[in-house]
Write a protein that holds these residues in place. Structure first.
Motif, PDB file in Angstrom:
ATOM      1  N   SER A 161       0.841  -1.198   0.000  1.00  0.00           N
ATOM      2  CA  SER A 161       0.000   0.000   0.000  1.00  0.00           C
ATOM      3  C   SER A 161       0.871   1.240   0.000  1.00  0.00           C
ATOM      4  O   SER A 161       2.012   1.223   0.468  1.00  0.00           O
ATOM      5  CB  SER A 161      -0.935   0.031   1.222  1.00  0.00           C
TER       6      SER A 161
ATOM      7  N   GLY B 233       0.199   4.995   1.327  1.00  0.00           N
ATOM      8  CA  GLY B 233      -0.731   5.878   2.027  1.00  0.00           C
ATOM      9  C   GLY B 233      -0.196   7.289   2.071  1.00  0.00           C
ATOM     10  O   GLY B 233       1.000   7.510   2.262  1.00  0.00           O
ATOM     11  N   VAL B 234      -1.078   8.265   1.884  1.00  0.00           N
ATOM     12  CA  VAL B 234      -0.691   9.674   1.910  1.00  0.00           C
ATOM     13  C   VAL B 234      -1.446  10.346   3.039  1.00  0.00           C
ATOM     14  O   VAL B 234      -2.677  10.322   3.073  1.00  0.00           O
ATOM     15  CB  VAL B 234      -1.000  10.364   0.573  1.00  0.00           C
ATOM     16  N   GLN B 235      -0.713  10.913   3.956  1.00  0.00           N
ATOM     17  CA  GLN B 235      -1.325  11.500   5.145  1.00  0.00           C
ATOM     18  C   GLN B 235      -0.919  12.961   5.279  1.00  0.00           C
ATOM     19  O   GLN B 235       0.119  13.383   4.784  1.00  0.00           O
ATOM     20  CB  GLN B 235      -0.877  10.753   6.401  1.00  0.00           C
TER      21      GLN B 235
ATOM     22  N   THR C  36       6.901   0.493   6.465  1.00  0.00           N
ATOM     23  CA  THR C  36       6.491  -0.460   7.498  1.00  0.00           C
ATOM     24  C   THR C  36       6.485  -1.860   6.905  1.00  0.00           C
ATOM     25  O   THR C  36       5.670  -2.157   6.016  1.00  0.00           O
ATOM     26  CB  THR C  36       5.088  -0.126   8.025  1.00  0.00           C
TER      27      THR C  36
ATOM     28  N   ASN D  95       4.515  -1.483   3.496  1.00  0.00           N
ATOM     29  CA  ASN D  95       3.593  -0.370   3.343  1.00  0.00           C
ATOM     30  C   ASN D  95       4.397   0.925   3.320  1.00  0.00           C
ATOM     31  O   ASN D  95       5.293   1.120   4.146  1.00  0.00           O
ATOM     32  CB  ASN D  95       2.585  -0.327   4.486  1.00  0.00           C
TER      33      ASN D  95
ATOM     34  N   SER E  45       4.295   5.066   3.554  1.00  0.00           N
ATOM     35  CA  SER E  45       3.470   6.149   4.083  1.00  0.00           C
ATOM     36  C   SER E  45       4.130   7.479   3.742  1.00  0.00           C
ATOM     37  O   SER E  45       5.277   7.723   4.113  1.00  0.00           O
ATOM     38  CB  SER E  45       3.311   6.010   5.598  1.00  0.00           C
TER      39      SER E  45
ATOM     40  N   VAL F 259       4.087  11.523   4.127  1.00  0.00           N
ATOM     41  CA  VAL F 259       3.588  12.604   4.974  1.00  0.00           C
ATOM     42  C   VAL F 259       4.153  13.925   4.456  1.00  0.00           C
ATOM     43  O   VAL F 259       5.376  14.081   4.363  1.00  0.00           O
ATOM     44  CB  VAL F 259       4.000  12.411   6.451  1.00  0.00           C
TER      45      VAL F 259
END
Length: 258
Positions: free
Chosen positions: A15, A17-19, A50, A57, A59, A61
């Motif tokens: 995955s 993910g964009v936070q 991660t 995964n 991520s 930010v």
């Protein structure tokens, strides 16, 4: 833990993910027709990895001091960012949103800066072509992707012009999927809904800053849907995975350097 080409080549991305970091709201990009241009500072981010079993995964930010540049995608749009030559030493990676038919265009400018573009066309193939012909793009989609990439080209009168261009398209990053489907068909497999075996695939793209060049990599994974011939020795005659199951790591390779 930094992301390396070895890790990208050997470990499947599960995955991306964009936070938003606490207190950070990513500003809207500038609009030029169907082009969305992200300011360099707004596109900067940090990347966390991660491990998750045999996958990882990612991520993203937003971080105005981060060493990663990230741009998203939009339906019928091309998202762009310009990395100034003076900032290249501060950036190690470029990352963009998952691709399933989109196109990446990288322009090296004659002042040493780089422009990255992620384009998406609404001119989609039929459901059957999407399921059974991974590398296929309609002529209308190819024309539209060219139109979108032209939005990022400088005017003739501009002082900075394009020196080199690298392009990563569906025909490139789904080539391994096409080979896998062709092999299954040659071995007597047929599809669930169509005559030929079917797929759902996705690709992640990462560019590594080598200093004098960018090394652009892609990683593609797939689910396959097919029926085995009655004479097959396998007990399971129908392969019809649910969402998120039986995802195969197809290939990860360097697409080009620029």
């Amino acid at each position: 833990m930094p992301l390396t080409d070895l890790m990208f080549r050997t470990t499947r991305v599960a995955s991306l993910g964009v936070q938003n970091a606490i207190g950070v709201v990513r500003p809207h990009p500038a609009v030029n027709g169907d082009q969305r241009t992200h300011a360099f500072t707004h596109a900067r981010a940090t990347l966390a990895i991660t491990p998750n079993g045999g996958t990882m995964n990612l991520s993203i930010v937003p971080d105005v001091n981060g060493d990663v540049v990230y741009i998203p995608w939009g339906l019928g749009e091309i998202h762009s960012v310009h990395i100034p030559q003076a900032e290249l030493a501060n950036i190690s990676l470029f990352v963009t949103a998952q691709m399933q038919g989109c196109q990446l265009v990288v322009n090296k400018m004659d002042d040493g800066s780089y422009k990255f573009h992620h384009g998406n066309s609404l001119q989609s193939p039929t459901a059957q072509d999407s399921a059974t012909r991974p590398t296929f793009q309609t002529p209308a989609a190819l024309t539209d992707l060219t139109r979108l990439s032209d939005l990022g080209r400088p005017l003739v009168a501009d002082p900075v012009q394009i020196q080199l261009t690298g392009t990563l398209s569906k025909a490139d990053y789904f080539a391994g999927v096409q080979r896998r489907l062709d092999q299954k068909f040659a071995n007597g497999r047929t599809g669930i809904n169509y005559a030929r075996p079917e797929h759902v695939s996705f690709t992640y793209v990462v560019a590594f800053n080598l200093g004098a060049q960018w090394s652009v990599w892609y990683q593609t994974s797939s689910q396959f849907f097919y029926r085995r011939p009655t004479k097959a020795i396998f007990r399971k005659k129908v392969v019809d995975p649910s969402a998120g199951q039986n995802i195969e790591f197809i290939e990860a390779r360097e697409a080009f350097r620029i």
